[in-house]
Scaffold this motif. Structure first.
Motif, PDB file in Angstrom:
ATOM      1  N   GLN A  83       0.825  -1.201   0.000  1.00  0.00           N
ATOM      2  CA  GLN A  83       0.000   0.000   0.000  1.00  0.00           C
ATOM      3  C   GLN A  83       0.863   1.257   0.000  1.00  0.00           C
ATOM      4  O   GLN A  83       0.531   2.267  -0.614  1.00  0.00           O
ATOM      5  N   ASP A  84       1.967   1.187   0.734  1.00  0.00           N
ATOM      6  CA  ASP A  84       2.845   2.352   0.889  1.00  0.00           C
ATOM      7  C   ASP A  84       4.239   1.836   1.188  1.00  0.00           C
ATOM      8  O   ASP A  84       4.430   1.171   2.204  1.00  0.00           O
ATOM      9  N   GLU A  85       5.177   2.092   0.301  1.00  0.00           N
ATOM     10  CA  GLU A  85       6.558   1.676   0.564  1.00  0.00           C
ATOM     11  C   GLU A  85       7.488   2.881   0.564  1.00  0.00           C
ATOM     12  O   GLU A  85       8.673   2.767   0.267  1.00  0.00           O
ATOM     13  N   SER A  86       6.935   4.022   0.936  1.00  0.00           N
ATOM     14  CA  SER A  86       7.679   5.269   0.882  1.00  0.00           C
ATOM     15  C   SER A  86       8.850   5.327   1.855  1.00  0.00           C
ATOM     16  O   SER A  86       9.754   6.136   1.686  1.00  0.00           O
ATOM     17  N   GLY A  87       8.843   4.471   2.870  1.00  0.00           N
ATOM     18  CA  GLY A  87       9.911   4.514   3.860  1.00  0.00           C
ATOM     19  C   GLY A  87      11.059   3.566   3.589  1.00  0.00           C
ATOM     20  O   GLY A  87      12.062   3.565   4.322  1.00  0.00           O
ATOM     21  N   MET A  88      10.967   2.758   2.553  1.00  0.00           N
ATOM     22  CA  MET A  88      12.046   1.814   2.248  1.00  0.00           C
ATOM     23  C   MET A  88      13.287   2.607   1.863  1.00  0.00           C
ATOM     24  O   MET A  88      13.241   3.449   0.960  1.00  0.00           O
ATOM     25  N   PRO A  89      14.419   2.331   2.526  1.00  0.00           N
ATOM     26  CA  PRO A  89      15.590   3.193   2.341  1.00  0.00           C
ATOM     27  C   PRO A  89      16.222   3.107   0.965  1.00  0.00           C
ATOM     28  O   PRO A  89      16.690   4.124   0.447  1.00  0.00           O
ATOM     29  N   ASN A  90      16.268   1.930   0.366  1.00  0.00           N
ATOM     30  CA  ASN A  90      16.903   1.779  -0.948  1.00  0.00           C
ATOM     31  C   ASN A  90      16.560   0.403  -1.499  1.00  0.00           C
ATOM     32  O   ASN A  90      15.829  -0.371  -0.863  1.00  0.00           O
ATOM     33  N   ASN A  91      17.083   0.096  -2.663  1.00  0.00           N
ATOM     34  CA  ASN A  91      16.701  -1.155  -3.308  1.00  0.00           C
ATOM     35  C   ASN A  91      17.429  -2.381  -2.763  1.00  0.00           C
ATOM     36  O   ASN A  91      17.290  -3.482  -3.301  1.00  0.00           O
ATOM     37  N   ARG A  92      18.184  -2.220  -1.712  1.00  0.00           N
ATOM     38  CA  ARG A  92      18.754  -3.398  -1.045  1.00  0.00           C
ATOM     39  C   ARG A  92      17.724  -4.067  -0.145  1.00  0.00           C
ATOM     40  O   ARG A  92      17.947  -5.160   0.347  1.00  0.00           O
ATOM     41  N   PHE A  93      16.612  -3.398   0.067  1.00  0.00           N
ATOM     42  CA  PHE A  93      15.547  -3.921   0.931  1.00  0.00           C
ATOM     43  C   PHE A  93      14.393  -4.421   0.064  1.00  0.00           C
ATOM     44  O   PHE A  93      13.910  -3.699  -0.811  1.00  0.00           O
ATOM     45  N   LEU A  94      13.976  -5.657   0.337  1.00  0.00           N
ATOM     46  CA  LEU A  94      12.863  -6.240  -0.415  1.00  0.00           C
ATOM     47  C   LEU A  94      11.891  -6.876   0.564  1.00  0.00           C
ATOM     48  O   LEU A  94      12.264  -7.753   1.341  1.00  0.00           O
ATOM     49  N   ALA A  95      10.655  -6.419   0.529  1.00  0.00           N
ATOM     50  CA  ALA A  95       9.621  -6.973   1.408  1.00  0.00           C
ATOM     51  C   ALA A  95       8.603  -7.713   0.580  1.00  0.00           C
ATOM     52  O   ALA A  95       8.234  -7.280  -0.519  1.00  0.00           O
ATOM     53  N   GLU A  96       8.156  -8.843   1.128  1.00  0.00           N
ATOM     54  CA  GLU A  96       7.143  -9.642   0.451  1.00  0.00           C
ATOM     55  C   GLU A  96       6.106 -10.121   1.449  1.00  0.00           C
ATOM     56  O   GLU A  96       6.399 -10.275   2.633  1.00  0.00           O
ATOM     57  N   ARG A  97       4.931 -10.369   0.921  1.00  0.00           N
ATOM     58  CA  ARG A  97       3.870 -10.928   1.761  1.00  0.00           C
ATOM     59  C   ARG A  97       3.009 -11.830   0.863  1.00  0.00           C
ATOM     60  O   ARG A  97       1.854 -11.533   0.583  1.00  0.00           O
ATOM     61  N   THR A  98       3.582 -12.894   0.441  1.00  0.00           N
ATOM     62  CA  THR A  98       2.901 -13.824  -0.440  1.00  0.00           C
ATOM     63  C   THR A  98       1.728 -14.474   0.284  1.00  0.00           C
ATOM     64  O   THR A  98       1.867 -14.943   1.415  1.00  0.00           O
ATOM     65  N   GLY A  99       0.576 -14.465  -0.352  1.00  0.00           N
ATOM     66  CA  GLY A  99      -0.601 -15.087   0.243  1.00  0.00           C
ATOM     67  C   GLY A  99      -1.266 -14.234   1.301  1.00  0.00           C
ATOM     68  O   GLY A  99      -2.282 -14.631   1.879  1.00  0.00           O
ATOM     69  N   GLY A 100      -0.702 -13.084   1.562  1.00  0.00           N
ATOM     70  CA  GLY A 100      -1.329 -12.174   2.518  1.00  0.00           C
ATOM     71  C   GLY A 100      -1.261 -12.599   3.958  1.00  0.00           C
ATOM     72  O   GLY A 100      -2.029 -12.090   4.793  1.00  0.00           O
ATOM     73  N   THR A 101      -0.358 -13.524   4.280  1.00  0.00           N
ATOM     74  CA  THR A 101      -0.242 -13.935   5.691  1.00  0.00           C
ATOM     75  C   THR A 101       1.042 -13.373   6.281  1.00  0.00           C
ATOM     76  O   THR A 101       1.085 -12.191   6.577  1.00  0.00           O
TER      77      THR A 101
END
Lengths: 110, 116
Positions: free
Chosen positions: B55-73
Motif C-alpha cells: 500500500q505504501d513503501e515510501s519509507g524503504m531506504p533503498n533497493n537493497r531492501f525487499l519486502a514480500e507478503r505472499t498469500g497475505g499472511t
C-alpha cells in the motif's frame, strides 16, 4: 513531513509523578498515541487521544493535548519501578503509518 | 490469541551478507507494517501491506531492501547486501481496521540486526 520530538531521558523516584513530553509539527495529526516498550518486548499501546480532545484520563495515566502549541504529554501518577521503560509518542496524520518520536527512557528508582 | 511474532529475535551478520527477517501478524489482520529503529533514534516507517499488496513503501531506504507478503499472511523483509547502517531493530506491526483514522497497530518484539 511530520516531525515528532521527545526528550531522551527522565528519572524519578517511586511514588512521584512522571511527565513525559512530546512535540509534533503537523497540525493535521488526527490521533496521537503513547506506546511503552519494556526490555525485550514489543511496543505496547498505552493510550491514545483524538485531536478534538484536550485531556484523557485512564487510571494512573493522564494525557494532555495542546493543539495550539502542538504539545502532547503523558503523566503517570504514583510511578512504580515497573513503569521503567521507553515511552514513545506517535502521531497518525491519516495515512495509516505512524510517525514516532525518539522515545523517552523513564527510570524509576526505589 | 497469539500476538505478532518475529523471527529471529537477533541476527548478527557481516557486511555484504544477506539476511531475511520474518513477521507473522495476528491472524485475520489484513494490514501489516514494517518499522525500523536505528540506535537511539526514532522508529521510522518502512512500508505497509494490505493483504499481499504494498500500500505504501515510501519509507524503504533503498533497493537493497525487499519486502514480500505472499498469500497475505506472513511477511519477509530481506536485506541484500547488508551494510553497516542497516543495523537496528526492525519492528513488525499488524492491524485489523483499515480505516484512515484510529488505527491500533499491534507490534511484535522486534528483530535486532547487527551488521559488522
Amino acid at each position: 513531513g511530520e516531525d515528532v520530538e521527545q526528550s531522551l531521558f527522565l528519572s524519578v523516584r517511586e511514588g512521584d509523578s512522571s511527565v513525559i513530553n512530546c512535540t509534533y509539527t503537523d497540525s493535521s495529526s488526527t490521533y496521537l498515541y503513547w506506546y511503552k516498550q519494556e526490555p525485550g518486548a514489543g511496543l505496547q499501546l498505552l493510550t491514545y487521544i483524538f485531536s478534538n480532545m484536550d485531556m484523557k484520563q485512564d487510571q494512573r495515566l493522564t494525557v494532555l493535548l495542546n493543539k495550539k502549541d502542538k504539545h502532547l504529554s503523558l503523566r503517570i501518577a504514583d510511578t512504580q519501578t515497573g513503569d521503567s521503560a521507553i515511552y514513545f509518542c506517535a502521531v497518525n496524520t491519516g495515512f495509516q503509518k505512524l510517525v514516532f518520536g525518539t522515545g523517552t527512557r523513564l527510570l524509576v528508582s526505589p | 490469541e497469539a500476538g505478532v511474532t518475529q523471527f529471529p529475535s537477533h541476527s548478527v551478520i557481516e557486511k555484504g551478507q544477506t539476511v531475511t527477517l520474518r513477521c507473522d501478524p495476528i491472524s485475520g489482520h489484513d494490514n501489516l507494517y514494517w518499522y525500523r529503529r536505528v540506535m537511539g533514534k526514532e522508529i521510522k516507517f518502512l512500508l505497509h501491506f494490505v493483504k499481499e499488496s504494498k500500500q505504501d513503501e515510501s519509507g524503504m531506504p533503498n533497493n537493497r531492501f525487499l519486502a514480500e507478503r505472499t498469500g497475505g499472511t506472513y511477511s519477509t523483509l530481506k536485506v541484500q547486501p547488508a551494510e553497516l547502517e542497516d543495523s537496528g531493530v526492525y519492528f513488525c506491526a499488524s492491524s485489523q481496521d483499515p480505516g484512515p483514522l484510529h488505527n491500533e497497530q499491534f507490534f511484535g518484539p522486534g528483530t535486532r540486526l547487527t551488521v559488522l
